[in-house]
Write a protein that holds these residues in place. Structure first.
Motif, short mmCIF file in Angstrom:
data_model
loop_
_atom_site.label_atom_id
_atom_site.label_comp_id
_atom_site.label_asym_id
_atom_site.label_seq_id
_atom_site.Cartn_x
_atom_site.Cartn_y
_atom_site.Cartn_z
N GLN A 52 20.44 -22.73 41.17
CA GLN A 52 21.90 -23.44 40.44
C GLN A 52 22.64 -22.38 39.68
O GLN A 52 22.02 -21.61 38.98
CB GLN A 52 21.10 -24.30 39.36
CG GLN A 52 22.15 -25.52 38.74
CD GLN A 52 21.49 -26.44 38.03
OE1 GLN A 52 21.05 -27.57 38.72
NE2 GLN A 52 21.23 -26.74 36.85
N ARG A 72 28.23 -31.67 32.75
CA ARG A 72 26.68 -32.00 33.09
C ARG A 72 26.12 -31.73 34.02
O ARG A 72 26.83 -31.81 35.35
CB ARG A 72 26.88 -33.66 33.05
CG ARG A 72 25.49 -34.46 33.05
CD ARG A 72 25.59 -36.05 33.30
NE ARG A 72 26.10 -36.41 34.61
CZ ARG A 72 25.53 -36.26 36.00
NH1 ARG A 72 24.62 -35.81 35.95
NH2 ARG A 72 26.48 -36.60 36.83
N PRO A 74 23.84 -31.54 37.62
CA PRO A 74 23.31 -32.64 38.46
C PRO A 74 21.77 -32.74 38.28
O PRO A 74 21.11 -32.10 38.05
CB PRO A 74 23.87 -32.08 39.79
CG PRO A 74 23.89 -30.42 39.76
CD PRO A 74 24.44 -30.26 38.53
N ARG A 75 21.65 -34.24 38.41
CA ARG A 75 20.13 -34.50 38.25
C ARG A 75 19.65 -34.26 39.57
O ARG A 75 20.16 -34.13 40.53
CB ARG A 75 20.24 -36.17 38.13
CG ARG A 75 20.75 -36.67 36.59
CD ARG A 75 20.71 -37.84 36.42
NE ARG A 75 21.16 -38.34 35.05
CZ ARG A 75 22.59 -38.81 34.70
NH1 ARG A 75 23.10 -38.91 35.73
NH2 ARG A 75 22.92 -39.12 33.35
N ASP A 76 18.25 -34.15 39.49
CA ASP A 76 17.41 -34.14 40.65
C ASP A 76 17.58 -34.83 41.93
O ASP A 76 17.79 -34.55 43.03
CB ASP A 76 15.87 -34.22 40.35
CG ASP A 76 15.26 -32.92 39.26
OD1 ASP A 76 16.08 -32.00 39.00
OD2 ASP A 76 14.13 -32.88 38.70
N GLU A 78 20.37 -36.47 42.37
CA GLU A 78 21.78 -35.84 42.84
C GLU A 78 21.67 -35.09 43.84
O GLU A 78 22.10 -34.74 44.80
CB GLU A 78 22.77 -35.98 41.83
CG GLU A 78 23.21 -36.98 41.00
CD GLU A 78 24.20 -36.68 40.08
OE1 GLU A 78 25.39 -36.72 40.13
OE2 GLU A 78 23.71 -36.06 38.85
N GLN A 79 20.84 -33.77 43.58
CA GLN A 79 20.63 -32.70 44.28
C GLN A 79 19.89 -32.91 45.43
O GLN A 79 20.38 -32.45 46.73
CB GLN A 79 19.72 -31.77 43.27
CG GLN A 79 20.42 -31.17 42.10
CD GLN A 79 19.68 -30.08 41.48
OE1 GLN A 79 19.21 -29.17 42.02
NE2 GLN A 79 19.70 -30.16 40.10
#
Length: 259
Positions: A52, A72, A74-76, A78-79
């Motif tokens: 990241q 913000r 990215p959430r897990d 989204e990744q």
């Protein structure tokens, strides 16, 4: 297809990437070259968020992430969804040792894409044939050569139907006689129009197959340009010094190609 703007990454006091910006057109092959520790692999891993970034922006296709302050992260989920569009092949093959070739290639589509096993198996067989290993469908990784393992790893990445393929020194762990069989698969992908970013020390291959080459040192882009022009006539002293180590080898390869 890929756009990176002002990408930054550091570990403690070690700045690995310093304001990297680049773009890759759809169907283009970009080769990243440079000495060890120049940030090439970190840059590649930032493209699919395995690392990241600490700042900057990454866009692949229509998906864009901003890592600047106040944004913000990215959430897990989204990744994970994003990574299905960016197939990555590593220096070490990372095949599942308890699965045969067919099962290794099927696993991602079944588990992540929720394909039926019959559909995943059909796709997997076609891809294993594509990389020249249809006679090894039932073989387990411990029965494969390094080159065969790497070709299975490429088939496994392709099974996710990525829009971009990322290759991180995929031939550096192979015996010299096995390098060609992996490069041939990558060559076929390039001819088919796959968008590719390749970290490599195979300078002859980069010259032949890449549309553009980007030379990195110390976490910055020192020079970039068309592959033939940059490798044959580098303008920057650092690029010239790096490529001088490959000079005799490159000319030997060039002479062989004319025989």
């Amino acid at each position: 297809m890929i756009k990176v703007h002002s990408l930054r990454k550091q570990y403690g006091n070690n700045i690995v990437l310093r304001d990297i910006s680049l773009s890759v057109a759809r169907g283009e092959v970009l080769a990243l070259i440079g000495p060890s520790g120049s940030g090439k692999s970190t840059l590649l891993r930032c493209l699919n968020l395995l690392v990241q970034p600490d700042g900057g922006q990454v866009r692949v296709g229509e998906t864009r992430f901003d890592f600047n302050a106040g944004q913000r992260l990215p959430r897990d989920a989204e990744q994970a969804r994003f990574r299905t569009t960016t197939g990555m092949v590593f220096q070490h093959f990372n095949l599942f040792p308890h699965m045969n070739v067919l099962q290794n290639v099927m696993e991602g589509p079944v588990t992540v894409l929720r394909q039926s096993r019959s559909q995943a198996a059909e796709t997997a067989r076609a891809l294993v044939e594509k990389v020249g290993l249809s006679h090894k469908l039932d073989a387990f990784p411990n029965r494969l050569s390094g080159g065969e393992k790497q070709r299975v790893a490429i088939a496994r990445a392709l099974a996710m139907k990525p829009s971009v393929m990322l290759f991180d020194e995929v031939t550096s762990a192979l015996d010299p006689e096995l390098v060609g069989e992996v490069l041939n698969v990558m060559r076929d992908l390039a001819h088919e129009g796959m968008t590719m970013v390749i970290v490599t020390h195979e300078i002859g291959f980069a010259r032949e197959m890449a549309d553009r080459v980007l030379f990195m040192k110390g976490g910055v882009v020192v020079e970039e340009g068309p592959a033939h022009a940059l490798i044959d006539h580098p303008q920057e002293a650092a690029t010239q010094a790096f490529l001088s180590h490959f000079h005799l080898r490159h000319h030997a390869m060039s002479e062989d190609s004319h025989v």
